[in-house]
Scaffold this motif. Sequence first.
Motif, PDB file in Angstrom:
ATOM      1  N   MET A 165      24.865 -30.802  15.033  1.00  0.00           N
ATOM      2  CA  MET A 165      24.364 -31.275  16.323  1.00  0.00           C
ATOM      3  C   MET A 165      23.140 -32.157  16.054  1.00  0.00           C
ATOM      4  O   MET A 165      22.536 -32.083  14.983  1.00  0.00           O
ATOM      5  CB  MET A 165      23.977 -30.094  17.222  1.00  0.00           C
ATOM      6  N   PHE A 166      22.762 -32.945  17.062  1.00  0.00           N
ATOM      7  CA  PHE A 166      21.690 -33.922  16.856  1.00  0.00           C
ATOM      8  C   PHE A 166      20.765 -33.960  18.069  1.00  0.00           C
ATOM      9  O   PHE A 166      21.225 -34.150  19.200  1.00  0.00           O
ATOM     10  CB  PHE A 166      22.282 -35.319  16.631  1.00  0.00           C
ATOM     11  N   ARG A 167      19.474 -33.769  17.826  1.00  0.00           N
ATOM     12  CA  ARG A 167      18.486 -33.875  18.901  1.00  0.00           C
ATOM     13  C   ARG A 167      17.208 -34.496  18.359  1.00  0.00           C
ATOM     14  O   ARG A 167      16.773 -34.157  17.251  1.00  0.00           O
ATOM     15  CB  ARG A 167      18.156 -32.495  19.510  1.00  0.00           C
ATOM     16  N   GLY A 168      16.599 -35.347  19.148  1.00  0.00           N
ATOM     17  CA  GLY A 168      15.375 -36.026  18.727  1.00  0.00           C
ATOM     18  C   GLY A 168      14.133 -35.194  18.976  1.00  0.00           C
ATOM     19  O   GLY A 168      13.205 -35.645  19.649  1.00  0.00           O
ATOM     20  N   GLU A 169      14.106 -33.986  18.428  1.00  0.00           N
ATOM     21  CA  GLU A 169      12.948 -33.105  18.597  1.00  0.00           C
ATOM     22  C   GLU A 169      11.899 -33.385  17.518  1.00  0.00           C
ATOM     23  O   GLU A 169      12.191 -33.995  16.487  1.00  0.00           O
ATOM     24  CB  GLU A 169      13.382 -31.642  18.509  1.00  0.00           C
ATOM     25  N   ARG A 170      10.698 -32.900  17.745  1.00  0.00           N
ATOM     26  CA  ARG A 170       9.673 -32.974  16.712  1.00  0.00           C
ATOM     27  C   ARG A 170      10.025 -31.966  15.631  1.00  0.00           C
ATOM     28  O   ARG A 170      10.101 -30.776  15.891  1.00  0.00           O
ATOM     29  CB  ARG A 170       8.297 -32.654  17.301  1.00  0.00           C
ATOM     30  N   PRO A 171      10.272 -32.426  14.405  1.00  0.00           N
ATOM     31  CA  PRO A 171      10.704 -31.499  13.348  1.00  0.00           C
ATOM     32  C   PRO A 171       9.656 -30.422  13.077  1.00  0.00           C
ATOM     33  O   PRO A 171       8.460 -30.703  12.977  1.00  0.00           O
ATOM     34  CB  PRO A 171      10.878 -32.419  12.128  1.00  0.00           C
ATOM     35  N   GLN A 172      10.118 -29.195  12.984  1.00  0.00           N
ATOM     36  CA  GLN A 172       9.262 -28.067  12.657  1.00  0.00           C
ATOM     37  C   GLN A 172      10.152 -26.940  12.161  1.00  0.00           C
ATOM     38  O   GLN A 172      11.378 -27.090  12.093  1.00  0.00           O
ATOM     39  CB  GLN A 172       8.443 -27.625  13.878  1.00  0.00           C
ATOM     40  N   LYS A 173       9.563 -25.821  11.815  1.00  0.00           N
ATOM     41  CA  LYS A 173      10.329 -24.703  11.291  1.00  0.00           C
ATOM     42  C   LYS A 173      11.425 -24.287  12.262  1.00  0.00           C
ATOM     43  O   LYS A 173      11.158 -23.976  13.424  1.00  0.00           O
ATOM     44  CB  LYS A 173       9.405 -23.516  11.022  1.00  0.00           C
ATOM     45  N   GLY A 174      12.660 -24.321  11.799  1.00  0.00           N
ATOM     46  CA  GLY A 174      13.778 -23.907  12.628  1.00  0.00           C
ATOM     47  C   GLY A 174      14.241 -24.956  13.620  1.00  0.00           C
ATOM     48  O   GLY A 174      15.181 -24.704  14.377  1.00  0.00           O
ATOM     49  N   ARG A 175      13.599 -26.117  13.641  1.00  0.00           N
ATOM     50  CA  ARG A 175      14.005 -27.197  14.560  1.00  0.00           C
ATOM     51  C   ARG A 175      14.173 -28.485  13.760  1.00  0.00           C
ATOM     52  O   ARG A 175      13.214 -29.012  13.214  1.00  0.00           O
ATOM     53  CB  ARG A 175      12.959 -27.413  15.656  1.00  0.00           C
ATOM     54  N   LEU A 176      15.399 -28.961  13.680  1.00  0.00           N
ATOM     55  CA  LEU A 176      15.705 -30.181  12.952  1.00  0.00           C
ATOM     56  C   LEU A 176      16.369 -31.184  13.883  1.00  0.00           C
ATOM     57  O   LEU A 176      16.878 -30.823  14.943  1.00  0.00           O
ATOM     58  CB  LEU A 176      16.638 -29.880  11.779  1.00  0.00           C
ATOM     59  N   ARG A 177      16.393 -32.432  13.466  1.00  0.00           N
ATOM     60  CA  ARG A 177      17.063 -33.456  14.265  1.00  0.00           C
ATOM     61  C   ARG A 177      18.566 -33.480  14.010  1.00  0.00           C
ATOM     62  O   ARG A 177      19.323 -33.916  14.862  1.00  0.00           O
ATOM     63  CB  ARG A 177      16.422 -34.821  13.978  1.00  0.00           C
ATOM     64  N   GLN A 178      18.969 -33.053  12.835  1.00  0.00           N
ATOM     65  CA  GLN A 178      20.371 -32.711  12.610  1.00  0.00           C
ATOM     66  C   GLN A 178      20.401 -31.255  12.210  1.00  0.00           C
ATOM     67  O   GLN A 178      19.803 -30.862  11.207  1.00  0.00           O
ATOM     68  CB  GLN A 178      21.025 -33.555  11.524  1.00  0.00           C
ATOM     69  N   PHE A 179      21.062 -30.454  13.020  1.00  0.00           N
ATOM     70  CA  PHE A 179      21.145 -29.022  12.754  1.00  0.00           C
ATOM     71  C   PHE A 179      22.597 -28.604  12.922  1.00  0.00           C
ATOM     72  O   PHE A 179      23.468 -29.418  13.246  1.00  0.00           O
ATOM     73  CB  PHE A 179      20.212 -28.240  13.698  1.00  0.00           C
ATOM     74  N   HIS A 180      22.879 -27.347  12.680  1.00  0.00           N
ATOM     75  CA  HIS A 180      24.262 -26.866  12.696  1.00  0.00           C
ATOM     76  C   HIS A 180      24.404 -25.653  13.603  1.00  0.00           C
ATOM     77  O   HIS A 180      23.503 -24.813  13.663  1.00  0.00           O
ATOM     78  CB  HIS A 180      24.718 -26.509  11.278  1.00  0.00           C
ATOM     79  N   GLN A 181      25.524 -25.591  14.279  1.00  0.00           N
ATOM     80  CA  GLN A 181      25.807 -24.458  15.155  1.00  0.00           C
ATOM     81  C   GLN A 181      27.228 -23.969  14.960  1.00  0.00           C
ATOM     82  O   GLN A 181      28.140 -24.752  14.703  1.00  0.00           O
ATOM     83  CB  GLN A 181      25.619 -24.851  16.633  1.00  0.00           C
ATOM     84  N   VAL A 182      27.380 -22.663  15.102  1.00  0.00           N
ATOM     85  CA  VAL A 182      28.688 -22.034  15.252  1.00  0.00           C
ATOM     86  C   VAL A 182      28.759 -21.550  16.686  1.00  0.00           C
ATOM     87  O   VAL A 182      27.815 -20.932  17.192  1.00  0.00           O
ATOM     88  CB  VAL A 182      28.852 -20.854  14.280  1.00  0.00           C
ATOM     89  N   GLY A 183      29.859 -21.863  17.366  1.00  0.00           N
ATOM     90  CA  GLY A 183      29.960 -21.453  18.765  1.00  0.00           C
ATOM     91  C   GLY A 183      31.384 -21.196  19.196  1.00  0.00           C
ATOM     92  O   GLY A 183      32.342 -21.519  18.482  1.00  0.00           O
ATOM     93  N   ILE A 184      31.534 -20.597  20.368  1.00  0.00           N
ATOM     94  CA  ILE A 184      32.854 -20.363  20.961  1.00  0.00           C
ATOM     95  C   ILE A 184      32.853 -20.841  22.404  1.00  0.00           C
ATOM     96  O   ILE A 184      31.810 -20.865  23.074  1.00  0.00           O
ATOM     97  CB  ILE A 184      33.262 -18.878  20.921  1.00  0.00           C
ATOM     98  N   GLU A 185      34.026 -21.242  22.880  1.00  0.00           N
ATOM     99  CA  GLU A 185      34.223 -21.594  24.284  1.00  0.00           C
ATOM    100  C   GLU A 185      35.507 -20.938  24.758  1.00  0.00           C
ATOM    101  O   GLU A 185      36.535 -20.974  24.079  1.00  0.00           O
ATOM    102  CB  GLU A 185      34.309 -23.122  24.465  1.00  0.00           C
ATOM    103  N   TRP A 186      35.431 -20.331  25.957  1.00  0.00           N
ATOM    104  CA  TRP A 186      36.558 -19.594  26.539  1.00  0.00           C
ATOM    105  C   TRP A 186      36.716 -20.097  27.967  1.00  0.00           C
ATOM    106  O   TRP A 186      35.893 -19.813  28.822  1.00  0.00           O
ATOM    107  CB  TRP A 186      36.242 -18.107  26.485  1.00  0.00           C
ATOM    108  N   LEU A 187      37.782 -20.866  28.205  1.00  0.00           N
ATOM    109  CA  LEU A 187      37.985 -21.515  29.502  1.00  0.00           C
ATOM    110  C   LEU A 187      39.186 -20.927  30.223  1.00  0.00           C
ATOM    111  O   LEU A 187      40.257 -20.729  29.623  1.00  0.00           O
ATOM    112  CB  LEU A 187      38.187 -23.021  29.312  1.00  0.00           C
ATOM    113  N   GLY A 188      39.009 -20.639  31.509  1.00  0.00           N
ATOM    114  CA  GLY A 188      40.097 -20.127  32.325  1.00  0.00           C
ATOM    115  C   GLY A 188      40.050 -18.642  32.555  1.00  0.00           C
ATOM    116  O   GLY A 188      41.015 -18.060  33.056  1.00  0.00           O
ATOM    117  N   ALA A 189      38.939 -17.977  32.224  1.00  0.00           N
ATOM    118  CA  ALA A 189      38.833 -16.519  32.364  1.00  0.00           C
ATOM    119  C   ALA A 189      37.622 -16.158  33.221  1.00  0.00           C
ATOM    120  O   ALA A 189      36.499 -16.127  32.726  1.00  0.00           O
ATOM    121  CB  ALA A 189      38.712 -15.858  30.993  1.00  0.00           C
ATOM    122  N   PRO A 190      37.809 -15.896  34.524  1.00  0.00           N
ATOM    123  CA  PRO A 190      36.681 -15.563  35.404  1.00  0.00           C
ATOM    124  C   PRO A 190      36.225 -14.111  35.303  1.00  0.00           C
ATOM    125  O   PRO A 190      35.153 -13.765  35.786  1.00  0.00           O
ATOM    126  CB  PRO A 190      37.247 -15.849  36.796  1.00  0.00           C
TER     127      PRO A 190
END
Length: 438
Positions: free
Chosen positions: A127-152
């Motif tokens: 992922m990419f965000r123009g944040e001020r670089p600091q510990k744990g915050r990068l402009r290119q960082f990585h995420q693992v995630g899930i999305e579940w659509l259609g289940a209320p």
Amino acid sequence: MQAQKAEGTRDLIGRDMRAWQRMQRVAAEVFEPYGFDAIETPAIEQLDVFVHGIGTSTDVVRKEMFRVFSGANFARVLEDGTDAKLKAKQRLALRPEGTAGVVRAVVENNLVPQGATPFKAYYAEAMFRGERPQKGRLRQFHQVGIEWLGAPDPAADAECIIMLMEFYRRLGFDLSRLRLLVNSMGDPACRPVYRDAVRSFILDHADEMCDECRERAEINPLRAFDCKNERCHEVMQGAPLMRDNLCDECRDHYEQVKRYLDAAGIAYVEDPTLVRGLDYYTRTVFEVEAPGAGVGSIGGGGRYDGLVELEGGKPTPGVGFAVGFERAMLALEAFGVDPASDAPSCIYVANAGAELRGEVFALCAELRAAGLRTEADYQGRSLKSQFKQADKLGARLILIVGGDELAAGKVKVRDMVSHDEELVDRSAIVEAVRRLLS
């Protein structure tokens, strides 16, 4: 000038790369039994995908999103002073988060038609965000995630949280050292009134609030709960809370989610000020902190029942979460857990003379074809130097190709742990190596 990486980015090399690969393996192990399949969406999307989904009032869209232009279009923007004359497909952005792109893919490919089975996917992406670089915050960082659509069903919310905590456990976290926060943000039936109440509260205390919170009062008042200004934080302790303004349906949904979590033995803390940072969230929201690790939140998510419509699809409920790789790794290290797997051991094939290089080449090919990680000398080193190189590479076995041994149909094998040596048949080298490794 020496080439350097861009500010706020880092190279994943050695242990760092193995840690990222391990996180992806754990994701597959945890999520696939729940019926989730892997997905990868483009790192570059039309700008509107994120503006519609994340919200124009968020810091992500207003301040942090990287815009992308071709050289020709950038020249046009400079000349015009605006991108208003560009077509929608020419206004691009780098992916700042994973959900909006997945929802775009679902809408574009009609993956949840009326009455269809819910769509479940997981991703592991940069992922990419123009944040001020600091510990744990990068402009290119990585995420693992899930999305579940259609289940209320609120059971889907609870199962997402259960999966998230199991994911952390398998990464190596002691769950007793993590803190799971949960809340409900209501829905379009009850949240607008609540937003107005918070806005009025901020305006009534405007002289005590920072400039940014006074601005938030007009565009996204709920974000004032996240303000890092100490005085603003104190003032917002007296603000109205969403839990006191939920409609009956949202309250019932939230109570059911908590009952499922209780039944599953998941420990959580209700935080009525938890709002998350993106506009698309509705009802259940959750976040995981690692107190004492010095990195803040290491993941979170929630329900987003209106996002598919914002991306041009039909009304479709959704829920998901994302885990920040870099922050999770920092937290594990702070807790004394090595997040990376050890470097894989290898077999080193050494030659006792340059005239034997062809036999080394053939032997390496045979071992690799059998799936065995194999290294050799490609720099004309002496046998002694080859032994040193094997040690640096962490070789478990050294196969020594010598003229006399080959003439007898043998290869000498040295165990680098026990230092024992034995002669094995060249014709059965793969079986011998596997026996010695086991």
